[in-house]
Design a protein around this motif. Structure first.
Motif, PDB file in Angstrom:
ATOM      1  N   LYS A  33      38.194  26.583  51.322  1.00 23.47           N
ATOM      2  CA  LYS A  33      37.850  26.553  52.406  1.00 23.47           C
ATOM      3  C   LYS A  33      37.652  24.979  52.368  1.00 23.47           C
ATOM      4  O   LYS A  33      37.297  24.251  51.333  1.00 23.47           O
ATOM      5  CB  LYS A  33      36.636  26.729  53.002  1.00 23.47           C
ATOM      6  N   MET A  34      37.664  23.922  53.412  1.00 25.08           N
ATOM      7  CA  MET A  34      37.040  22.499  53.524  1.00 25.08           C
ATOM      8  C   MET A  34      36.165  22.284  54.349  1.00 25.08           C
ATOM      9  O   MET A  34      35.094  23.256  54.886  1.00 25.08           O
ATOM     10  CB  MET A  34      38.221  22.019  54.434  1.00 25.08           C
ATOM     11  N   ILE A  35      35.322  21.559  53.919  1.00 23.58           N
ATOM     12  CA  ILE A  35      33.974  21.466  53.862  1.00 23.58           C
ATOM     13  C   ILE A  35      33.599  19.953  54.937  1.00 23.58           C
ATOM     14  O   ILE A  35      34.603  19.217  54.077  1.00 23.58           O
ATOM     15  CB  ILE A  35      33.213  20.942  53.103  1.00 23.58           C
ATOM     16  N   PRO A  51      37.694  14.028  44.728  1.00 18.93           N
ATOM     17  CA  PRO A  51      38.906  14.446  45.641  1.00 18.93           C
ATOM     18  C   PRO A  51      38.650  13.588  46.984  1.00 18.93           C
ATOM     19  O   PRO A  51      37.854  13.569  47.748  1.00 18.93           O
ATOM     20  CB  PRO A  51      38.362  15.845  46.061  1.00 18.93           C
ATOM     21  N   LYS A  52      39.633  13.593  47.950  1.00 18.91           N
ATOM     22  CA  LYS A  52      40.242  12.112  49.161  1.00 18.91           C
ATOM     23  C   LYS A  52      39.966  13.686  49.577  1.00 18.91           C
ATOM     24  O   LYS A  52      40.064  14.536  50.273  1.00 18.91           O
ATOM     25  CB  LYS A  52      41.474  12.104  48.711  1.00 18.91           C
ATOM     26  N   GLN A  53      39.490  12.577  51.171  1.00 17.61           N
ATOM     27  CA  GLN A  53      39.314  12.910  52.435  1.00 17.61           C
ATOM     28  C   GLN A  53      40.308  14.015  53.319  1.00 17.61           C
ATOM     29  O   GLN A  53      41.280  12.639  52.520  1.00 17.61           O
ATOM     30  CB  GLN A  53      38.055  12.410  53.374  1.00 17.61           C
ATOM     31  N   ALA A  58      38.593  21.746  44.888  1.00 22.61           N
ATOM     32  CA  ALA A  58      38.510  20.467  43.910  1.00 22.61           C
ATOM     33  C   ALA A  58      37.128  19.647  43.763  1.00 22.61           C
ATOM     34  O   ALA A  58      37.114  19.692  43.005  1.00 22.61           O
ATOM     35  CB  ALA A  58      39.283  20.022  45.043  1.00 22.61           C
ATOM     36  N   VAL A  59      36.445  20.059  44.602  1.00 19.41           N
ATOM     37  CA  VAL A  59      35.050  18.900  44.881  1.00 19.41           C
ATOM     38  C   VAL A  59      33.873  19.744  43.987  1.00 19.41           C
ATOM     39  O   VAL A  59      33.586  19.484  42.605  1.00 19.41           O
ATOM     40  CB  VAL A  59      34.537  19.167  45.975  1.00 19.41           C
TER      41      VAL A  59
END
Length: 86
Positions: A32-34, A61-63, A73-74
């Motif tokens: 998921k994206m946060i 990790p890039k935004q 990734a984070v």
């Protein structure tokens, strides 16, 4: 007897290191994206700390254009950059 103890110690050390490596490969964070405010709930990182220490850290990790980060990734970056003390 000392060589047996040394052999066993080496065996246990390798087993431990392999367990840690295997654990790092295992996916424990949802795909998921946060947003930055979710870092506290997801990783225990307060917004101010995120902005100060993580956001611009080398290799972090890039935004994405939508203003969010890919949580796995984070998670992987955090695992690879944690400081462990003996």
């Amino acid at each position: 007897m000392d060589s047996l103890a040394a052999s066993l110690a080496g065996l246990f050390q390798r087993a431990y290191e392999q367990g840690v490596a295997d654990g790092r490969k295992k996916q424990t964070v949802e795909h998921k994206m946060i947003g930055r405010k979710a870092f506290d709930d997801e990783f225990g990182i307060k917004v101010d700390s995120f902005d100060k220490y993580y956001r611009d850290a080398a290799g972090f990790p890039k935004q994405e254009p939508d203003g969010k980060w890919y949580a796995p990734a984070v998670h992987e970056w955090l695992l690879n950059h944690q400081n462990l003390s003996n």
